[in-house]
Every structure is written in C-alpha cells, then in structure tokens.
Design a protein around this motif. Sequence first.
Motif, PDB file in Angstrom:
ATOM      1  N   UNK A 296       0.823  -1.204   0.000  1.00  0.00           N
ATOM      2  CA  UNK A 296       0.000   0.000   0.000  1.00  0.00           C
ATOM      3  C   UNK A 296       0.860   1.258   0.000  1.00  0.00           C
ATOM      4  N   UNK A 297       2.035   1.172   0.633  1.00  0.00           N
ATOM      5  CA  UNK A 297       2.950   2.313   0.613  1.00  0.00           C
ATOM      6  C   UNK A 297       3.406   2.611  -0.810  1.00  0.00           C
ATOM      7  N   UNK A 298       3.571   1.571  -1.621  1.00  0.00           N
ATOM      8  CA  UNK A 298       3.930   1.755  -3.025  1.00  0.00           C
ATOM      9  C   UNK A 298       2.839   2.542  -3.754  1.00  0.00           C
ATOM     10  N   UNK A 299       1.573   2.179  -3.528  1.00  0.00           N
ATOM     11  CA  UNK A 299       0.462   2.899  -4.142  1.00  0.00           C
ATOM     12  C   UNK A 299       0.390   4.325  -3.601  1.00  0.00           C
ATOM     13  N   UNK A 300       0.660   4.477  -2.319  1.00  0.00           N
ATOM     14  CA  UNK A 300       0.689   5.822  -1.744  1.00  0.00           C
ATOM     15  C   UNK A 300       1.718   6.706  -2.411  1.00  0.00           C
ATOM     16  N   UNK A 301       2.898   6.155  -2.691  1.00  0.00           N
ATOM     17  CA  UNK A 301       3.937   6.917  -3.392  1.00  0.00           C
ATOM     18  C   UNK A 301       3.516   7.287  -4.796  1.00  0.00           C
ATOM     19  N   UNK A 302       2.835   6.379  -5.480  1.00  0.00           N
ATOM     20  CA  UNK A 302       2.340   6.665  -6.827  1.00  0.00           C
ATOM     21  C   UNK A 302       1.324   7.800  -6.799  1.00  0.00           C
ATOM     22  N   UNK A 303       0.426   7.790  -5.817  1.00  0.00           N
ATOM     23  CA  UNK A 303      -0.576   8.854  -5.688  1.00  0.00           C
ATOM     24  C   UNK A 303       0.099  10.197  -5.429  1.00  0.00           C
ATOM     25  N   UNK A 304       1.094  10.202  -4.543  1.00  0.00           N
ATOM     26  CA  UNK A 304       1.810  11.448  -4.241  1.00  0.00           C
ATOM     27  C   UNK A 304       2.491  11.993  -5.494  1.00  0.00           C
ATOM     28  N   UNK A 305       3.181  11.119  -6.242  1.00  0.00           N
ATOM     29  CA  UNK A 305       3.896  11.568  -7.439  1.00  0.00           C
ATOM     30  C   UNK A 305       2.943  12.142  -8.487  1.00  0.00           C
ATOM     31  N   UNK A 306       1.849  11.449  -8.753  1.00  0.00           N
ATOM     32  CA  UNK A 306       0.885  11.928  -9.752  1.00  0.00           C
ATOM     33  C   UNK A 306       0.249  13.239  -9.295  1.00  0.00           C
ATOM     34  N   UNK A 307      -0.085  13.328  -8.018  1.00  0.00           N
ATOM     35  CA  UNK A 307      -0.710  14.550  -7.488  1.00  0.00           C
ATOM     36  C   UNK A 307       0.236  15.739  -7.571  1.00  0.00           C
ATOM     37  N   UNK A 308       1.485  15.552  -7.184  1.00  0.00           N
ATOM     38  CA  UNK A 308       2.453  16.643  -7.241  1.00  0.00           C
ATOM     39  C   UNK A 308       2.721  17.059  -8.684  1.00  0.00           C
ATOM     40  N   UNK A 309       2.689  16.098  -9.596  1.00  0.00           N
ATOM     41  CA  UNK A 309       2.878  16.403 -11.009  1.00  0.00           C
ATOM     42  C   UNK A 309       1.758  17.293 -11.532  1.00  0.00           C
ATOM     43  N   UNK A 310       0.525  16.952 -11.187  1.00  0.00           N
ATOM     44  CA  UNK A 310      -0.616  17.729 -11.656  1.00  0.00           C
ATOM     45  C   UNK A 310      -0.664  19.116 -11.027  1.00  0.00           C
ATOM     46  N   UNK A 311      -0.129  19.242  -9.820  1.00  0.00           N
ATOM     47  CA  UNK A 311      -0.068  20.544  -9.162  1.00  0.00           C
ATOM     48  C   UNK A 311       1.127  21.380  -9.615  1.00  0.00           C
ATOM     49  N   UNK A 312       1.997  20.768 -10.433  1.00  0.00           N
ATOM     50  CA  UNK A 312       3.187  21.467 -10.886  1.00  0.00           C
ATOM     51  C   UNK A 312       4.253  21.616  -9.825  1.00  0.00           C
ATOM     52  N   UNK A 313       4.189  20.771  -8.803  1.00  0.00           N
ATOM     53  CA  UNK A 313       5.140  20.855  -7.689  1.00  0.00           C
ATOM     54  C   UNK A 313       6.054  19.641  -7.615  1.00  0.00           C
TER      55      UNK A 313
END
Length: 476
Positions: A296-313
């Motif tokens: 689940x931590x792996x999926x959590x990291x994927x969510x963080x990366x995609x979210x930060x990408x969409x926010x431009x951060x």
Amino acid sequence: MNTTNLGLGDVFAAFIVLGLFLLIGRFLKQTIKLFDLLYLPESILAGGLALLLGKEGLGHLVPASSFLAHQGIFPENIATVWSQAPSVFINLVFATLFLGETIPSPKEIWQKVAPQVAFSQILAWGQYVVGLGMTLLVLTPVFGMNPIAGALIEMAFEGGHGTAAGMAAVLDDFGFQEGGEIALGLATVGLISGVVTGTILINWGRRKGHISSGHKPDLSFDSSPQEAGDDSHELQTEYKSLGKNLLIDPLSINLGFVAIALTLGWLILEGLKELEALTWSKIDIEIMNYVPLFPMALIGGLIVQISMRRLGLDGLILRPLQKNIAGVALDAVIFSAIASISLGVLGTNLIPFLILSVAGIAWNIFAFLFFAPRILPTHWFERGIGDIGQSMGVTATGLLLLQMVDPANETEALESFAYKQLLFEPIMGGGFFTAAAPILVFQLGGMPVLILTGGFLVFWIIFGLFNFNVKPKTLM
C-alpha cells in the motif's frame, strides 16, 4: 527481553552499531576479492558477520559460563531492535519507488514493454507453480512443512531480502514461524545464484552468438569518475534551486513526501480492512488483516507523485534523494534481517530449504532458455538476462547483469526493464499478490492456490507465445 522496555536510546545504539558494521562490510568487500567478484552487497556481508558474532553464532560456541553465551557480543536490546527493523524499514523502500519518477501513460508503457511484461510474469507465476507443486508433492507429506512454504520461492527470489523480512510477521501469524528464516535463506541463495548463474549464461551467450551488443562486458566494480561527477553536479543544481525559496533541507522535504506516501498507504489499508469487514469477511474469508503495509505504501507513493505532477510541484521531489532514502532503508532491512536469522531453524529445515532453492533456480534457467527467445522479439538475451537477475535476486542484480551484457546501452533492454517495473512491482516481487499468496494458502489451501497460479502461468505463456510468436534461432 520485553519490547515495551526498549527506549529511544536502545534504538539509537542499535543503528549506530548497524552503521559501523556496514563500514566493516565495505572493508571486507574491498579486501576480499571473492566478495567483490560475487557482487555481494555490503549489507549482506555486514549482516552475515553480525550473525556470526551474535547469539546464533558466537553465542553458541563459547562456554556456557562466558558472558558471551546465548547472546554473542550484542546486548539483547540491540538484537531486539534489529529483529523488529525489517518489517518497519521495508515500508520506506516501497514508498519511494515511484517518487520522483516520470510516470508515462499506461498505454505508452504497455506498447513498449508488453513482451517484457509477459516474460517476467511467466518467471514469477512459475515460481509459485514450482514451489506449491514441490510443497504439495514432497515437502508437506514427507517433511510436514506448512503448505505456505510453496509461496516462499517467489517471495524470496522475486521479492529479495526486504520482502522476505517484511513478510516474516505475516508468516508467524499463520503458525509458520520458520517460514521467515527459510525465506531469508532463500533470498541469500537467490542473490548469489543470480549473479553466478547470470555470469555463466552471459559467457555462454557470447560464445554462441546470442548477444547482439558489440561491446565486451564491463566487469569493473566502480563507477566512472565522469558519471559520478555528472550525478553530483545535477543534484547540487537541484539543491541550489530549492534553496532559493525554502528554509529547510531538501532531504527533510523528501522525507516528508515519503511520510505522506506511508500515511496514504496506511489509510488505504485501513479502508480495505473496513470494506472487508462489511463484505466477504462475513463468509469467514479474511485477507486484508494479514496484508502488510508495504504494498500500500507503493500505491501511496504513486498517488503522491501523480498529485504533485498535476499541481506542478513535482520538482520538489528529487529522485536522487529518494534513491538515497530507499538505499539506507534497504541496507537497514537486509542487515537486520540477516543478523536476526535463526541458524537453528535453517538447520532443522535444511532439506526442504535445499529442495526449494534447487527448484527455484532450475525453473528460472529453464524459463530463460525456453521462453525468452520465443517471446522477446528483439535482443532476447539482453532483455531476458535482466529479468533473470531480478527473479533470482533483486532489481539491482538485474541491472548489474544488464550492465555486464550491454554496457553501452546499445539495445532497448534497459528501457524495457525499467518501464516493466511499473506493471510488475505492484503485483509481484513484493507487490499485492506476493503479500496475498500466504494468506490465500492459509485461507483456501495449497491446491486451490496452485490451480490459481497455474492458470495465470498458462495465461501469460499463451499471451506471450501467441502475441509475439518469435521463432528462435538454434540455442546450442
């Protein structure tokens, strides 16, 4: 020793000693050529030395009247911290896997690496079929082994020391206390045999003309100064850029993103537990209560990366620092897991351990020689050897063999291997099914899981052969 009596000072002391032993491991690798030739990580050497000097080694060799008896040179509080460390630090390793990475669209990834995915899945599902088959036919009826032993080859060979250590608590919950020790032993066998077998196959492949790369393998053990300098310069530039606007060390920021990934993973796991409690647990099937945090931590990291990408951060997440965090955590996992192995358990289960080891190695070699040239349409040897390394050791072993066979990166093997991880790691090699397999065996029994994994193996074989249908040249 009661773990409730452990304090922060005990943890601090345990990891100071861990750091010292990692330095000793580096010294051993530099001074003993055999260790260098086998590409053994310093953490394995350090953990092995700590095992010999601890209660399982020195503690049993000295007279019972000696102060070293039953504990070796390490106080019990340090040994207790080490025994708990693997299941904690493995979560950091998986949380960092996607952080700082560029995530292509699923369609783009699939178009590039479909054959690679098919081959790697055949390797992994075959390890379950071989392991469960050997367990049901020999290990359980002859040696009385827990049927969960059938899941240990994939857990240890594909998942490596980190996954084996992380799953030890789950195996213990199912009454298979010796399973964690056997898995760690299998992971060590897989790592060594992966390098040795891979090297032998590379030499054979060059003699037979199966390697299309025109370069000889680079067997040097150190990175070139130019490469090291380039990485250092890039990281310093990113540090400087962040430092203009932030009054916090970039490493602290990146640890924060790991913490978010772990928190999201925990929330996902807790949510799935609640969903299970409201649904299928009512028919006496429980799975999520036994699933560890790291998938689940792996999926959590994927969510963080995609979210930060969409926010431009996403520029705040520095991949080199994420690799450093994962590297330190993995060193801690491997060292503490090996240092905590029970040699008595391995000795008691020596024959089952050897049977699983030989069966796993034999399957990987057969799959490489038979399926790789028939499924991988171009550069089958280079692309297949990376998966062999990963399926017998860890991802780093696969990259090592790729470097040996294609040092100038003339083929698409490295790119295919890298993108394949996005579709492979979430499921196998420490992913969801790796975590679920022992649970399924416990809940359903070995035969249903053998049928399930056999079905997946047949599916991937048919998918690979019918979609790509490469006619191999004569191997011999």
